[in-house]
Enzyme design. Structure first.
Site, short mmCIF file in Angstrom:
data_model
loop_
_atom_site.label_atom_id
_atom_site.label_comp_id
_atom_site.label_asym_id
_atom_site.label_seq_id
_atom_site.Cartn_x
_atom_site.Cartn_y
_atom_site.Cartn_z
N GLU A 60 -21.02 -4.78 -8.45
CA GLU A 60 -20.84 -3.43 -8.98
C GLU A 60 -20.49 -3.46 -10.46
O GLU A 60 -20.94 -2.61 -11.23
CB GLU A 60 -19.77 -2.68 -8.17
CG GLU A 60 -20.19 -2.32 -6.75
CD GLU A 60 -20.27 -3.52 -5.81
OE1 GLU A 60 -19.69 -4.57 -6.13
OE2 GLU A 60 -20.93 -3.39 -4.76
N HIS A 129 -15.54 2.35 4.23
CA HIS A 129 -16.76 3.15 4.12
C HIS A 129 -16.40 4.63 4.25
O HIS A 129 -17.20 5.42 4.71
CB HIS A 129 -17.77 2.76 5.20
CG HIS A 129 -18.17 1.32 5.15
ND1 HIS A 129 -17.41 0.32 5.69
CD2 HIS A 129 -19.24 0.72 4.57
CE1 HIS A 129 -18.00 -0.85 5.48
NE2 HIS A 129 -19.10 -0.64 4.79
#
Ligand SMILES: Cc1ncc(C[n+]2csc(CCOP(=O)(O)OP(=O)(O)O)c2C)c(N)n1
Ligand SMILES: [Mg+2]
Lengths: 324, 383
Positions: A60, A129
Site C-alpha cells: 500500500e 475487513h
C-alpha cells in the site's frame, strides 16, 4: 435512467472519466485483469489496457507513494486500497506527502488523486475487513473525505472527486455495495463536494449520518414517525469539509440532534459535529446532542451486528432526544 | 586543514570490509584521490572547471549557512560538507528534461540547475519570498521551474514518489528520467524497498542515488545493514546496481550518465551507491563528537572531493591560488548579497498560514484564519 448498484455506479464513473480523460489511471492490488476483489474495476483492464489499469505489487505504501509521483507528473491517479483496514502502511505517504504536498511546496505542486477504498462492517469481515477509519483522515489537514450512501451519489461524488484539485479519500460503504440500488444518471454526472443531502424533512429532530448507517438511521426515522416524531435526516456525503450550513440550519430548526456512525465513538466525526453544533447553535438546543456509534473496541467478528449502531439502537436515542 | 599536496592512500579493508570501504575492488573510480586520472572518460577542461566551481559554491554556501545558524540568524541548516562530488556529479549528468526528487542535502544540485542564490537564501530565512512561504524548515525547498520536486523530512518517502513520477513519464512516452537522492539510513525505510520493487517490476526510468555517507545521524552503516554493501540490495529487486567512489566527481558523473543511458533505452532503473562521507554533523542541531570514532573524519578529510579536484585542476589547467581566491571571492560576494536581501525581507503574512491547504479555502479554515487575525500576536510577532 438505468438502475445500478453502487459497484456498477462507481465502475460507470471510472469508465466514463477514463474515456474522457486519458490522464486517469487506476492502480492497486487485483484491480486489473480480475477487476478488483469487489469487481468495482471490472472490464476496465480490457477496455483501457495494462498501462491505465495497473496491477501493482502488494504494497500500500508503494501504491500511494507511486501515485504521488504520478499525480505530480500530471496524471490523475485513482489508487485503490483493497480494504480501508489495509490503508495503514500507506498512512505515512497519505499524511506526509499526499496531504502536504501542495501546502509545503508553496502551491507549486498540487497532488490531487482519489484514493478509493471500501469501508465499514456488517459483512462478516472481522477486525481487518470492517473498520471505519475516516476520522483518522479528517484529522489530517489537506485531505477531503467523501463517503456516499447511494449509487447515484457514488457516481456523482466520484466524478467530482476525480476533477477536484485536492486529494480525496473516497470511502465506499461495502455493506451496501450491492444493496444500494437505484437510478443513476447516464454519462457525465457530478455531485458537488461539500454538500450534504437532506433526504427526509422533519421538525422534531435532526439525524445526521452517512454511508451504510444512513439506511439504519432512515429505518429508525420511519419508525419514530409512527410515534409522531418527524426526523429530518441528513446524509453528509462529504465528511470533510462538512456542509456546516445545512447542518446548523437544520439543528436551529429542530433544536435536537442525533448523530449516527459506525466508526468508534471517541474522537469520531460525531464528536466533532457535537462541538460544532455547540459552538454555532447552543442557544437553539432543546436537548443534549446524542451520538449512536460503534464502540471503542476493535471491530468484532461474531458480535458484529451488536457493534453496529443499527436501527434498534438508534430508535431509542431518537425518542429520548425528542422527548427530552 | 589538509593541504593540496598531502595525501595517503587508505588500505582496502579486505575480509573486514564494511559498506563504507571505498577502496574495495568493485568501487568505480575515474580519478585517484591524488587527482591523477585512472580512466580517461573524456571530460574537457571547461567541464572540469564547471564541476569544481559548482562544488566550491556548494561548500561556501554551506559554510555560510552554518555560521548564520550559529549566529542565530537562521533556525537550522542541513548541508553536504564532504558529499559535494556525489551531489554535483550526479546532478551534472542530468539532461534538461530530467527531474530530481531530492532528499534534504541537495541544495547544491538545485543551485547547479539554476535555483537562484536569492531563492535558496529566502528559504533558509523562511521569509515572505520563500518559495514555500515559510511553511517548512530551512533546506526544505522545491523548484518546479528547474524540475526538482519538494523536500520533505520523513526518510524515504520521496523514493516511491520518484518511481511513480518516472513511471508516469514512461506511460506517456516522454523521454525523461528521474534521479532520486537518499541516504544510507533510508535503505532501511519502507519506501526504499517499495521503490526498488515497483521500479524493477515496471522498468521505470529511475536512477536511485544512495549517498552512503557513513552515518544516519549517529548510527553507522554497520548498524544499518548486515549486507556487505548497499548496492547489494538491488539484486533482490532485479535492479542493476553499482558502487562508485562518491568523492570522485568524474566517476559519479560517469555512472549517473550510464544509468541515464539505460533508463532512456527502456532498460529500467539503476541503483547507485556513492560512497562518501559526512564531514559535518548531521545538521546544525547535531554534535558528531559524541559518537564519531576519533580520527575517522580526519581520514576522510584526506579524501575531500574538492581537494581531489584541485589537485587535478592544478595539473591540467593551472588552477592555482590566484584562481582559487578569485573564485571564492565571487561566491562570497554572491552569498553576502543574497543574505542582505533575505534578512531585510519581512516574515510571510499571517493569513498565508491558512492558504494552500486546499486549492480553495474551506469554511473551517476561513473561520480559523479570521480567529487568528482578530486575536493577539504571539510574543515577538507584534506589529
Ligand atoms: C521516518 C523518519 N524517521 C526518522 C527521522 C529522523 N531522521 C532524520 S535524518 C535521519 C538519518 C537519515 O540518515 P541517512 O538516510 O543516511 O541520510 P543522511 O542524513 O546521512 O544524508 C533520521 C533518523 C526522519 N526524518 N524520518
Ligand atoms: Mg547517511
Amino acid at each position: 435512467m438505468p438502475e445500478m448498484n453502487m459497484v456498477q455506479a462507481i465502475n460507470d464513473a471510472l469508465r466514463f472519466e477514463m474515456q474522457q480523460d486519458d490522464r486517469v489511471v487506476v492502480l492497486g492490488e487485483d484491480v486489473g485483469k480480475v477487476g478488483g476483489v469487489f469487481r468495482v474495476t471490472a472490464g476496465l483492464f480490457d477496455e483501457f489496457g495494462a498501462d491505465r489499469v495497473i496491477d501493482t505489487p502488494l504494497s500500500e505504501g508503494g501504491i500511494i507513494g507511486t501515485a504521488v509521483g504520478m499525480a505530480l507528473y500530471g496524471l490523475r491517479p485513482i489508487p485503490e486500497i483493497q480494504f480501508s483496514d489495509f490503508i495503514f502502511p500507506a498512512y505515512d505517504q497519505i499524511v506526509s506527502e499526499v496531504a502536504k504536498y501542495r501546502y509545503r511546496s508553496g502551491g507549486e505542486f498540487p497532488c490531487n488523486m482519489v484514493i478509493r477504498t471500501p469501508v465499514g462492517g456488517g459483512i462478516r469481515g472481522g477486525h481487518y475487513h470492517s473498520q471505519s477509519p475516516e476520522a483518522q483522515f479528517i484529522h489530517v489537514a489537506g485531505l477531503k473525505v467523501v463517503c456516499p450512501s447511494t449509487a447515484a451519489d457514488a457516481k456523482g461524488l466520484l466524478l467530482a472527486s476525480i476533477r477536484d484539485p485536492d486529494p480525496v479519500l473516497f470511502f465506499e460503504p461495502k455493506r451496501v455495495y450491492r444493496a444500494a440500488k437505484g437510478e443513476v444518471p447516464e454519462g457525465d454526472y457530478t455531485v458537488e463536494l461539500g454538500k450534504a443531502n437532506v433526504i427526509r424533512e422533519g421538525k422534531s429532530l435532526t439525524v445526521i449520518s452517512y454511508g451504510a448507517m444512513l439506511y439504519e438511521a432512515m429505518d429508525a426515522a420511519e419508525k419514530a414517525a409512527e410515534h409522531g416524531i418527524e426526523c429530518e435526516v441528513i446524509d453528509l456525503r462529504t465528511l470533510w469539509p462538512l456542509d456546516i450550513d445545512t447542518i446548523i440550519a437544520s439543528v436551529k430548526k429542530t433544536g435536537r440532534v442525533v448523530i449516527v456512525h459506525e466508526a468508534p465513538r471517541s474522537c469520531g466525526l460525531g464528536g466533532e459535529l457535537v462541538s460544532l453544533i455547540n459552538e454555532k447553535a447552543f442557544l437553539h438546543l432543546e436537548a443534549p446532542p446524542r451520538r449512536v456509534t460503534g464502540f471503542d473496541t476493535p471491530f468484532p467478528y461474531t458480535l458484529e451486528m451488536e457493534y453496529l449502531p443499527l436501527s434498534h439502537r438508534i430508535l431509542p436515542a431518537l425518542t429520548e432526544t425528542a422527548n427530552y | 586543514m589538509t593541504t593540496v599536496s598531502s595525501y595517503q592512500e587508505p588500505e582496502a579493508q579486505g575480509a573486514e570490509r564494511r559498506p563504507d570501504d571505498v577502496m574495495a575492488d568493485d568501487v568505480i573510480r575515474v580519478m585517484a584521490p591524488d587527482g591523477t586520472v585512472i580512466d580517461d572518460i573524456g571530460i574537457d577542461d571547461e567541464t572540469a572547471v564547471a564541476l569544481y566551481q559548482a562544488m566550491l559554491r556548494t561548500r561556501i554556501v554551506d559554510d555560510r549557512a552554518v555560521t548564520l545558524q550559529r549566529q542565530g540568524r537562521i533556525g537550522f541548516h542541513i548541508g553536504s560538507l564532504g558529499e559535494e562530488a556525489s551531489i554535483i556529479g550526479s546532478a551534472f549528468a542530468l539532461r534538461d528534461q530530467d527531474w530530481i526528487f531530492p532528499c534534504y542535502r541537495e541544495f547544491g544540485a538545485a543551485l547547479l540547475r539554476g535555483l537562484s542564490m536569492q531563492t535558496y537564501m529566502d528559504n533558509l530565512y523562511g521569509n515572505a519570498n520563500d518559495i514555500v512561504k515559510g511553511r517548512q524548515m530551512p533546506d526544505h525547498w522545491c523548484d518546479r521551474e528547474h524540475r526538482i520536486a519538494s523536500v520533505s523530512s520523513p526518510i524515504g518517502t520521496q523514493i516511491t514518489n520518484a518511481v511513480g513520477f518516472a513511471w508516469a513519464a514512461a506511460l506517456k512516452n516522454d523521454p525523461l528520467a528521474v534521479l532520486v537522492y537518499f541516504g544510507d539510513g533510508a535503505t532501511s525505510s519502507n519506501e526504499f524497498h517499495n521503490g526498488l520493487n515497483f521500479a524493477g517490476v515496471n522498468a521505470t526510468p529511475t536512477v536511485f542515488l544512495c549517498r552512503n555517507n557513513g552515518w544516519a545521524i549517529s548510527v553507522p552503516t554497520d548498524k544499518q545493514t548486515a549486507s556487505e554493501s548497499f548496492a547489494a540490495k538491488g539484486v533482490a529487486y532485479g535492479v542493476p546496481a553499482v558502487r562508485v567512489d562518491g568523492n570522485d566527481v568524474f566517476a559519479v558523473l560517469k555512472v549517473t550518465r550510464d544509468a541515464l543511458t539505460r533508463a532512456s533505452a527502456g532498460e529500467g532503473p539503476t541503483l547507485i551507491e556513492a560512497i562518501t562521507y559526512r564531514l559535518s554533523g548531521h545538521s546544525t542541531s547535531d554534535d558528531p563528537t559524541r559518537y564519531r570514532p576519533e580520527g575517522e573524519a580526519e581520514a576522510w578529510e584526506q579524501r575531500d572531493p574538492l581537494l581531489r579536484m584541485r589537485r587535478y585542476l592544478a595539473e591540467r589547467v593551472n588552477w592555482g591560488d590566484a584562481e582559487q581566491a578569485s573564485a571564492e571571492q565571487a561566491i562570497h560576494h554572491e552569498v553576502k548579497a543574497a543574505i542582505e536581501v533575505s534578512e531585510n525581507t519581512p516574515k510571510p503574512a499571517l493569513e498565508t498560514l491558512f492558504e494552500g491547504v486546499y486549492a480553495e479555502m474551506p469554511w473551517h479554515l476561513r473561520e480559523q484564519q479570521a480567529e487568528l487575525l482578530a486575536g493577539t500576536r504571539a510574543p515577538g510577532h507584534g506589529e
